[in-house]
Write an enzyme that holds these catalytic residues in place. Sequence first.
Site, short mmCIF file in Angstrom:
data_model
loop_
_atom_site.label_atom_id
_atom_site.label_comp_id
_atom_site.label_asym_id
_atom_site.label_seq_id
_atom_site.Cartn_x
_atom_site.Cartn_y
_atom_site.Cartn_z
N CYS A 101 -44.52 15.13 -18.15
CA CYS A 101 -45.34 14.06 -17.60
C CYS A 101 -46.81 14.49 -17.60
O CYS A 101 -47.14 15.60 -17.17
CB CYS A 101 -44.90 13.75 -16.17
SG CYS A 101 -45.97 12.56 -15.33
N GLU A 131 -40.14 21.75 -11.81
CA GLU A 131 -41.59 21.57 -11.92
C GLU A 131 -42.33 22.76 -11.32
O GLU A 131 -43.32 23.24 -11.89
CB GLU A 131 -42.01 20.28 -11.21
CG GLU A 131 -43.50 19.99 -11.35
CD GLU A 131 -43.95 18.80 -10.54
OE1 GLU A 131 -45.09 18.83 -10.05
OE2 GLU A 131 -43.18 17.83 -10.41
N SER A 272 -37.19 7.93 -11.21
CA SER A 272 -36.44 8.18 -12.45
C SER A 272 -35.24 7.25 -12.59
O SER A 272 -34.34 7.51 -13.38
CB SER A 272 -35.98 9.64 -12.49
OG SER A 272 -35.29 9.99 -11.31
#
Length: 325
Positions: A101, A131, A272
């Site tokens: 992203c 992440e 998501s």
Amino acid sequence: MTTDRRRVLLAAPRGVCAGVDRAIKTVEKALEQYGAPVYVRHEIVHNKYVVKTLEKKGAIFVDETFEVPEGNIVIFSAHGVAPVVHDEAKRGKLATIDATCPLVTKVHKEAVRYAREDYDILLIGHEGHEEVIGTSGEAPDHIQLVDGPDDVGHVEVRDPEKVVWLSQTTLSVDETMETVGALKSKFPNLLSPPSDDICYATQNRQTAVKQMGAEADLVIVVGSKNSSNSVRLVEVALGAGAKDAHLVDYAEEIDETWLEGVNTVGVTSGASVPEILVEGVLEWLAARGYEDVEVVRSAEEHQRFALPHSLSSPHPKPPRPGGAP
């Protein structure tokens, strides 16, 4: 406040954000252009339905880069990867497509910048989240994880005058700012990132849940248990005054006992989650008398992110093995 009639408060915005949409389309486009199989390192996004759907189309999900046979394509997930993973792909002679992203990439660049300037970087996030692992890998000698306000007491830095905080993009806004407040009490000269690291979609979905939470007897959040932003929505709903809140992947997971004494049901979904799963929940509720749906809108979203260059050019060439697309 509750009413005598059965109703649903439907949060807006909800569901798939621009970064997730880009990641899913990256896998679909790669399959279309290069054919199956296409390998994906970790879940492309944290959602069971999305992963199963892409598997049926020919995507193969792996835990580690070395599991991808030499010469194949590997796609990096929306959560981002550390530089060492790119190096692993080169050694394995793999073609890479990066679906990270852009908002996560922004945090990576901030980490690199502050490490170059020799700051101690306090990364607010949840230990073990993909992440966080990826961001930490950009500057492992400069970054230390702060997992919530209770973790602040253990933080030590080399120079209190050169310390900055960054954050995972999918956290609770309120808890993050509580952590930042605790860090600033300990390090008064703590530097903040140039712009907010928590992504717009995470913030908007939390704001919508806050608006409907106080009126809801029950909030149903559609999302997977390994989805950080979906889990946060349950917490935000309860914090906003909802009497009960649950996370489900599919409508079939809803327990009918949750509806006992419930007039108002709030419904939302993580960043998501495809809308088809929310529609399934609304149909399930309608079949049980909750047919009246009111939209609770906190923001408009118009963000779009372009696909990786190797997939968006008019006459794309296959990505080079071991290098960036």
